[in-house]
Design a protein around this motif. Structure first.
Motif, short mmCIF file in Angstrom:
data_model
loop_
_atom_site.label_atom_id
_atom_site.label_comp_id
_atom_site.label_asym_id
_atom_site.label_seq_id
_atom_site.Cartn_x
_atom_site.Cartn_y
_atom_site.Cartn_z
N GLN A 212 6.23 2.73 -3.70
CA GLN A 212 6.32 3.72 -4.68
C GLN A 212 5.20 3.69 -5.69
O GLN A 212 4.80 4.76 -6.06
N LYS B 44 2.46 2.57 -5.80
CA LYS B 44 0.98 2.86 -5.42
C LYS B 44 0.66 4.08 -4.81
O LYS B 44 -0.39 4.14 -4.13
N SER B 45 2.10 4.86 -4.38
CA SER B 45 1.89 5.85 -3.66
C SER B 45 1.00 6.93 -3.89
O SER B 45 1.15 7.43 -5.12
N TYR B 46 0.22 7.59 -3.11
CA TYR B 46 -0.26 8.95 -3.54
C TYR B 46 0.60 10.10 -3.70
O TYR B 46 0.49 10.96 -4.08
N ASP B 47 1.97 9.67 -3.04
CA ASP B 47 3.21 10.78 -3.12
C ASP B 47 4.43 10.29 -3.62
O ASP B 47 5.33 9.84 -2.88
N PRO B 48 4.66 9.85 -4.83
CA PRO B 48 5.74 9.05 -5.44
C PRO B 48 7.05 9.95 -5.24
O PRO B 48 7.91 9.40 -4.92
N LYS C 119 0.69 -1.18 -0.12
CA LYS C 119 -0.05 0.10 -0.04
C LYS C 119 0.91 1.39 -0.14
O LYS C 119 0.47 2.43 -0.53
N MET C 120 2.08 1.13 0.52
CA MET C 120 2.99 2.20 0.49
C MET C 120 4.18 2.14 -0.44
O MET C 120 5.32 2.93 -0.16
#
Ligand SMILES: Cc1cc2nc3c(=O)[nH]c(=O)nc-3n(C[C@H](O)[C@H](O)[C@H](O)COP(=O)(O)O)c2cc1C
Length: 330
Positions: free
Chosen positions: A307, A309-313, A304-305
């Motif tokens: 890179q 899938k990150s909401y903040d790559p 989920k965290m």
């Protein structure tokens, strides 16, 4: 209700904590205690290539002069030479398979692709569930190029995977050029897992006596930042499982490894420091966190965290470093 089960290298594991290869996984008594305390699998202490054993002292001198030594090498040289390390190793695999029900992963510390791969077949015949290749390409060897060091990995993988049917994984150090590309290309070979990372033992010296002293063989919790970063960057981009190793000292670090996208963690230093009971404690911490977050299985939050899938790559990229250092006031 909380299910910690996962699968690693195609092996079914009851949870994501594996006892990493170390002196602690070199005896039947310890392997039983590791299982009793809840670990999902054990990676046995590495078997070294024969020529390393024969040229032990010579290599030790070379490694000391080049400034880096693997912790397992230090430990190895503390032992009297075993009369028949290969036979002893195979016996440990067979005995362990009879004594415990968790998977037994054999480990070979290798520097060439031509002398030792028959051992892999004998390891399989002895009953090991998988093999982890602890490839020993010394980054401080000035006579070798990055390409030569890389080629060693691919040659060894080709040899070993052509000889055995059991899953094969590779444990690497972070000292490889173009690490992201290297890890991705490794994952596209027939291997089933990559362990990020093995750990170097860094020598130290005393500024008053000007004598060389041993640095700590064990990791600290702060060392976890590097595997965490690389697991998060590589998860979702590799074609095999990732194991996080180095600095995983508590349940929070296990949770972070999974959130970053690792399938499992491999732990050694915290077991040396806190005993095998630490495994049960870490599992409880993971379970408590899952309950608190409302997760019933690892699949619900794995990666989920990462890179990808990150909401903040950008959290993993250069821009973040620039921002961070710019904001720092003395
Ligand atoms: C005393 C000691 C011996 C080790 N021996 C081996 C070994 O034989 N083979 C190997 O692949 N890794 C070996 N390691 C490395 C560990 O498996 C592990 O990858 C590393 O210590 C990082 O995990 P940690 O931070 O939990 O210690 C050894 C580590 C220690 C501390």
């Amino acid at each position: 209700m909380t299910n910690l089960a996962t699968s690693y290298m195609g092996l079914k594991l009851k949870n994501p904590i594996i006892a990493a290869s170390s002196g602690l996984t070199n005896s039947l008594e310890n392997i039983k205690a590791i299982e009793t305390n809840g670990a999902a699998a054990v990676v046995l202490k590495s078997l070294f290539e024969e020529e390393i054993i024969m040229e032990a002292q010579d290599n030790m001198n070379k490694m000391q002069s080049s400034g880096f030594i693997y912790p397992e090498t230090i430990e190895y040289f503390d032992f009297d030479e075993m009369e028949d390390p290969v036979a002893n190793y195979l016996k440990l695999i067979t005995d362990a398979k009879k004594a415990v029900s968790i998977p037994i992963i054999a480990s070979v510390n290798c520097v060439t692709a031509d002398k030792w791969p028959d051992f892999a077949k004998r390891i399989q015949d002895a009953g090991a569930d998988a093999i982890e290749l602890n490839i020993f390409a010394l980054p401080s060897d000035f006579s070798r190029s990055a390409e030569e060091n890389e080629k060693l990995y691919f040659d060894i993988i080709t040899q070993v995977t052509s000889m055995v049917k059991i899953p094969v994984g590779v444990k690497i150090s972070p000292y490889n050029a173009s690490l992201g590309s290297f890890i991705k290309r490794l994952s596209e070979t027939p291997i089933k897992s990559i362990v990020l990372f093995n750990r170097f033992y860094n020598p130290d010296f005393d500024i008053n006596t000007l004598e060389y002293t041993g640095g700590s063989v064990f990791s600290s919790a702060g060392d976890f930042a590097m595997p965490l970063r690389w697991v998060a960057i590589m998860a979702e981009r590799v074609s095999c499982d990732l194991a996080a190793s180095t600095g995983v000292h508590d349940g929070n670090a296990v949770v972070k490894s999974l959130l970053a996208g690792a399938t499992v963690t491999q732990i050694a230093s915290t077991l040396y420091r806190n005993g095998f009971e630490q495994i049960a404690l870490m599992l409880k911490q993971v379970e408590d966190w899952m309950t608190e977050m409302g997760y019933k299985s690892i699949d619900e939050f794995k990666g989920k965290m990462s890179q990808a899938k990150s909401y903040d790559p950008a959290a993993f990229e250069r821009v973040q470093f620039m921002k961070h250092f710019k904001d720092l006031k003395r």
